[in-house]
Design an enzyme around this catalytic site. Sequence first.
Site, PDB file in Angstrom:
ATOM      1  N   ASP A 294      -9.420  -3.275  -5.545  1.00 33.61           N
ATOM      2  CA  ASP A 294      -9.206  -4.070  -4.488  1.00 33.61           C
ATOM      3  C   ASP A 294      -9.900  -3.782  -3.112  1.00 33.61           C
ATOM      4  OD1 ASP A 294      -7.759  -2.002  -3.147  1.00 33.61           O
ATOM      5  OD2 ASP A 294      -5.877  -3.059  -3.297  1.00 33.61           O
TER       6      ASP A 294
ATOM      7  N   SER B 288       0.942  -1.117  -0.011  1.00 31.64           N
ATOM      8  CA  SER B 288       0.023   0.000  -0.010  1.00 31.64           C
ATOM      9  C   SER B 288       0.752   1.241   0.008  1.00 31.64           C
ATOM     10  CB  SER B 288      -0.780  -0.029   1.242  1.00 31.64           C
ATOM     11  OG  SER B 288      -1.841   1.032   1.172  1.00 31.64           O
TER      12      SER B 288
ATOM     13  N   HIS C  36      -7.884  -5.285  -0.218  1.00 31.34           N
ATOM     14  CA  HIS C  36      -6.373  -4.491  -0.006  1.00 31.34           C
ATOM     15  C   HIS C  36      -5.587  -4.770   1.077  1.00 31.34           C
ATOM     16  CE1 HIS C  36      -4.051  -1.102  -0.798  1.00 31.34           C
ATOM     17  NE2 HIS C  36      -4.152  -0.609   0.409  1.00 31.34           N
TER      18      HIS C  36
END
Length: 630
Positions: free
Chosen positions: A532, A284, A583
């Site tokens: 996601d 991320s 995610h």
Amino acid sequence: MASTLRRRVLSDDAPPDSSSPAPCDECSEKVGDDDGNEDVKIVVHHRAKTRRRKTTAIFLLGSLFGIIAAGSFAKSNDLIDFPEIGELSMNTLLDTLPAGLVRDMRDLVVGERDFLESYDAFSVGLKARSEGLTAHHPIVMIPGVISTGLESWGTSNASLQYFRKRLWGSWSMMRALVMDKENWKAHVMLDKETGLDPPGIKLRAAQGFDATDFFITGYWIWNKIIENLASLGYDPINSYTAAYDWRLAYPNLETRDHYFTRLKAHIEMAVELQNRKVVLASHSMGSQVVFYFFHWVSSKHGGNAGDDWVDKHIESWINVSGCMLGAVKDVAAILSGEMRDTAQLNAFAVYGLEKFLSKSERAEIFRAMPGISSMLPMGGNAIWGDLDGAPDDQPGQEHSLGSFLNFRTGQNFTTPDRNFTVDDAMDYLFETAEDWYTGQVQGSYSWGVAQTTAEVNRNEDDARKWINPLETRLPLAPNLKIYCFYGVGKPTERGYYYRSPEPGLPTRLDMTMDTGVTQGNVDHGIVMGEGDGTVNIMSTGYMCNAGWKMKRYNPAGVKITVVEMPHEPERFNPRGGPNTADHVDILGRQNLNEYILRIAAGKGESIQDHVVSNILEYAKRARVYEEGGN
């Protein structure tokens, strides 16, 4: 642009901006307001209709109300005991949440221990070891936003009770948030003028594997990857978690914590002691941190190690769910303290949440964490589209995704009288936000597109550009290998409907999310796209599949391998199971863990590209061109 937007906001009789595009398919539609009336209009831009998709996901990113909810379940698990808070008790907070969210979180907290011991605990690592894989390259893990715990080191009267306790990422945080909210806010918010510690406050990122393995008890983040690496022989000698204070703007990570200097030193020591190059694994926002580090370490304005440092020290970069071009939900969170999580609450739930932590409070907290603003969307209309269309529009879609912020017309002066693209929304945010916020963020980041090699080369000397892969290049490291792993197939925030706040509501915000709009691919005022569940596919997938194929962005010809992972969750598994592509939960995905182990063991060359989405088609429609192209 910004001054024009300000004039439009302050005048309800301002004429339409003649310079703004007016597509032939623009029209106004009647949509019921929150009271069921159908006498207001919304400016829309018609495209073909898409199938509506629903999700019951719990987004970790920025979901402060979700954190409050998690705390409410601690009572039933005998972890901590919360007293009543005036008119609002923890039971009241529980009542304010959607039944589906409550059920999901009960399953998560109550059943997580059994789940941890189920299908995948160490199994991937043990299988890899049985196939002959062993620890080879040292590995450094860089976590994403909010997943690193923050602990207090302050010794002022306000901080003594929290000394070395986590005020982010633990049940201590839950207790402080519920019982001592104002003091908790004072600790987690950075100084608005300096972007550093407020006077008398000292919050620091926790260190070691404990900093990122679990967010709160039972909610794993990196734990499964750490377990499986250990099965190959990894331990604190040849693996390391480079935790950081994700609240800080990237330049201040170095100014206050010497983060990049310490990361450079650790990598150099690992290479010297192990006599092998390092594998970096990021998730991320951590992928943005890695990209920034690549520029910092070689630049004379940073680590001054030279252009060949990365090639000498880094074997591979594993980029998991990297928000390389930002996350559009970041705009909504910073603009009005809202996102899909809050938009789906019912009226009573909204009342409870607003009473405890209002929209304006949430927006203030997000703004006072400049690191979060690193994820504002990059590339502007070239990547995210305009009112005529967007690269990721679907055939026959009813409304273009390029219409990013959509407004009701004819209400009052606080909302614009036309829809906004991403560029418009960014201008509006900076025009209406406080000067301290605008100064810090614009002084730290950049969101444009460099269309020539000469411009890219100039940007290497501008630290504001180092975060943006559309304005700067990959390192000059021909032996570096990049692996992009990200999820697809989960509905993800892509745009929003906004309106004026309710009359008489005490708020400093000019607008709030229009949750009364639900039609087509719009769910409670949220326009859904592909991704996601947190980051849109244009952010996770564009650079890996197209941007870094361009010479100016990848002059050394670094090899890029892309594996898309379809979201195929187990129906009754609270974290999705071995094939989730959410995610955060993707960090527990079985084949992702297999790939990470293979790369760390020096066998990454066996991993092949696997693209199942339409990202290549979307990339062709983006207005970022090969030099000399059109």
